[in-house]
Design a protein around this motif. Sequence first.
Motif, PDB file in Angstrom:
ATOM      1  N   ALA A 113       0.842  -1.195   0.000  1.00 14.49           N
ATOM      2  CA  ALA A 113       0.000   0.000   0.000  1.00 14.49           C
ATOM      3  C   ALA A 113       0.879   1.247   0.000  1.00 14.49           C
ATOM      4  N   VAL A 114       0.341   2.317  -0.571  1.00 12.25           N
ATOM      5  CA  VAL A 114       1.081   3.564  -0.725  1.00 12.25           C
ATOM      6  C   VAL A 114       0.241   4.709  -0.176  1.00 12.25           C
ATOM      7  N   SER A 115       0.867   5.552   0.640  1.00 14.34           N
ATOM      8  CA  SER A 115       0.179   6.712   1.192  1.00 14.34           C
ATOM      9  C   SER A 115       1.119   7.905   1.213  1.00 14.34           C
ATOM     10  N   PRO A 141       0.892 -13.638   4.271  1.00 12.70           N
ATOM     11  CA  PRO A 141       0.596 -12.916   5.509  1.00 12.70           C
ATOM     12  C   PRO A 141       1.297 -11.563   5.603  1.00 12.70           C
ATOM     13  N   ASP A 142       2.495 -11.460   5.061  1.00  9.82           N
ATOM     14  CA  ASP A 142       3.199 -10.178   5.105  1.00  9.82           C
ATOM     15  C   ASP A 142       2.613  -9.199   4.108  1.00  9.82           C
ATOM     16  N   HIS A 143       2.654  -7.921   4.469  1.00  4.51           N
ATOM     17  CA  HIS A 143       2.371  -6.847   3.526  1.00  4.51           C
ATOM     18  C   HIS A 143       3.271  -5.676   3.894  1.00  4.51           C
ATOM     19  N   VAL A 144       3.314  -4.678   3.025  1.00  2.00           N
ATOM     20  CA  VAL A 144       4.148  -3.495   3.260  1.00  2.00           C
ATOM     21  C   VAL A 144       3.282  -2.266   3.037  1.00  2.00           C
ATOM     22  N   ILE A 145       3.418  -1.274   3.929  1.00  2.44           N
ATOM     23  CA  ILE A 145       2.767   0.018   3.746  1.00  2.44           C
ATOM     24  C   ILE A 145       3.854   1.077   3.622  1.00  2.44           C
ATOM     25  N   VAL A 146       3.909   1.730   2.471  1.00  2.00           N
ATOM     26  CA  VAL A 146       4.904   2.780   2.237  1.00  2.00           C
ATOM     27  C   VAL A 146       4.250   4.114   2.564  1.00  2.00           C
TER      28      VAL A 146
END
Length: 203
Positions: A113-115, A141-146
């Motif tokens: 995800a990008v914010s 299960p892992d995700h990344v939020i930038v």
Amino acid sequence: MKLAVISGSHRNGSESGKVARYVQQQLASAADVSSTYALDLADNPLPLWDPEVRQPSERWERVWSPISAELTASDAFVIVAPEWGGMVPAGLKNFFLLCTRGELAHKPALLVAVSSGTGGAYPIAELRMSSYKNTYVCYIPDHVIVRSVTGLLNDPATPQSQDDERIRARLRYALGVLLQYGKALQQVRESGAIDLARYPFGM
């Protein structure tokens, strides 16, 4: 393995596109990756879903079949999703509606995800909740939020801050996990247990 990276922003020159290009560059240098495919939804080039997509159609064969073939040949995916008003962009949701031929089925995907600020959690929750049912995509299960993305990943080679280094390290880790899932789920697809002809839709 072949990896596909989907940039879900409709905007040209988007921060999501920047993140997607960085991810693709990292994957291209990974030992287990033979090739990568990038799909950028800038300017929303895909027509909106309609029931004709499931039928023989010259329009959909021309527009969707080349993309479908690339996705079908891919073993794992990275989905880069900006947060617009707390939601996933319509073009990205439309992309999942178009995946009716098993393109993503029983293949792992990493959500990124990008914010521009401190958000980014809503796209993760929305996609995990609603985009897997008929596509059968398997989110790891892992995700990344930038978060605060405008200050990150601007120089592909050199981190510009501690936050920049931290998000690069997290992406490296998550991509490494994705590749291992990619190897493992190949065995699932080759097992003979999958029957998309009989069960094309999830429950």
